[in-house]
Enzyme design. Structure first.
Site, short mmCIF file in Angstrom:
data_model
loop_
_atom_site.label_atom_id
_atom_site.label_comp_id
_atom_site.label_asym_id
_atom_site.label_seq_id
_atom_site.Cartn_x
_atom_site.Cartn_y
_atom_site.Cartn_z
N ARG A 160 0.30 -6.79 -12.00
CA ARG A 160 0.46 -7.35 -10.89
C ARG A 160 -0.55 -8.38 -10.77
NH1 ARG A 160 -0.50 -1.79 -7.39
NH2 ARG A 160 -2.15 -1.73 -8.78
N GLU B 154 -3.26 6.06 0.14
CA GLU B 154 -1.91 6.39 -0.51
C GLU B 154 -0.85 6.59 0.72
OE1 GLU B 154 -1.00 5.59 -3.44
OE2 GLU B 154 -2.71 5.77 -4.70
N ARG C 286 -1.32 -7.52 -6.22
CA ARG C 286 -2.24 -6.66 -5.83
C ARG C 286 -3.54 -7.54 -5.25
NH1 ARG C 286 -5.95 -3.44 -4.35
NH2 ARG C 286 -6.29 -1.33 -5.48
#
Length: 220
Positions: free
Chosen positions: A160, A115, A107
């Site tokens: 992440r 999104e 990330r």
């Protein structure tokens, strides 16, 4: 993610103007130690010491400088890897080959893109364009360097890795912001090291109506 982006207008082709190069400067760091860890400013006299004019705490080349300050004792970690895939505009998957071979979901620190509608989430204006921009920056097989930020957690709640991602001298995080496909993102009000650099890139993108600022009205 930018949960409140609204798909209020049709998607349009990404603008063709080149992204602003937002180089780090000594003013991006609160002290010399942080600048030395990042090592992304100009070393004017070539002695390996960055931003000598900044106040201490200080760090010399080859020293870890652990503890103290706002790093919580964490050190910057550097990982060399190759791109496996792009999940969306702010998340990638890589295969590391140094210091050890393993796969990471990464990330990108400091950014939050719209999104795409995958995973049951609502599609947002600019999501597909942001993903395409990241795929262009990070095609499969491209070598990248990952650098963690000692002011932030090493991983997020989804496991992440949180990192700055570099292809050569270009940092993909701030490039997404400068191209207008992301806003600067601060988690729980804890600013990351290069926050001011990102905000400069965001301001330029906004003024020039790049990315979400032109196609989506910059809504969040």
């Amino acid at each position: 993610m930018l949960a409140a982006f609204a798909a209020v207008m049709p998607f349009a082709a990404a603008r063709g103007d080149a992204p602003a190069r937002s180089s780090a400067t000594c003013s991006d760091y609160a002290n010399q130690r942080d600048a030395q860890r990042a090592a992304d400013t100009r070393d004017a006299d070539g002695d390996g010491i960055y931003c000598e004019s900044l106040p201490c705490p200080c760090l010399k080349p080859g020293r870890s400088g652990g503890g103290g300050g706002n790093s919580g004792g964490r050190e910057t970690e550097t990982i060399l890897a190759r791109i496996q895939s792009v999940t969306d505009g702010d998340t990638i998957r890589v295969r590391a080959y140094r210091p050890r071979r393993r796969t990471y979901r990464v990330r990108l620190i400091g950014i939050d893109t719209p999104e795409t509608g995958k995973g049951g989430r609502r599609a947002e204006c600019g999501g597909e364009e942001a993903s395409r921009a990241m795929r262009a920056l990070a095609p499969r097989g491209r070598r990248v360097k990952l650098r963690t930020d000692p002011t932030q957690d090493r991983t997020d709640r989804f496991g992440r890795l949180l990192a700055y991602v570099y292809v050569g001298r270009r940092q993909l995080n701030v490039t997404q912001v400068s191209k207008g496909w992301s806003k600067t993102y601060v988690y729980r009000r804890k600013r990351f090291q290069q926050y001011r650099r990102f905000k400069r890139g965001e301001l330029t993108a906004r003024r020039r109506n790049r990315g979400i600022w032109g196609e989506c009205g910059g809504r969040d």
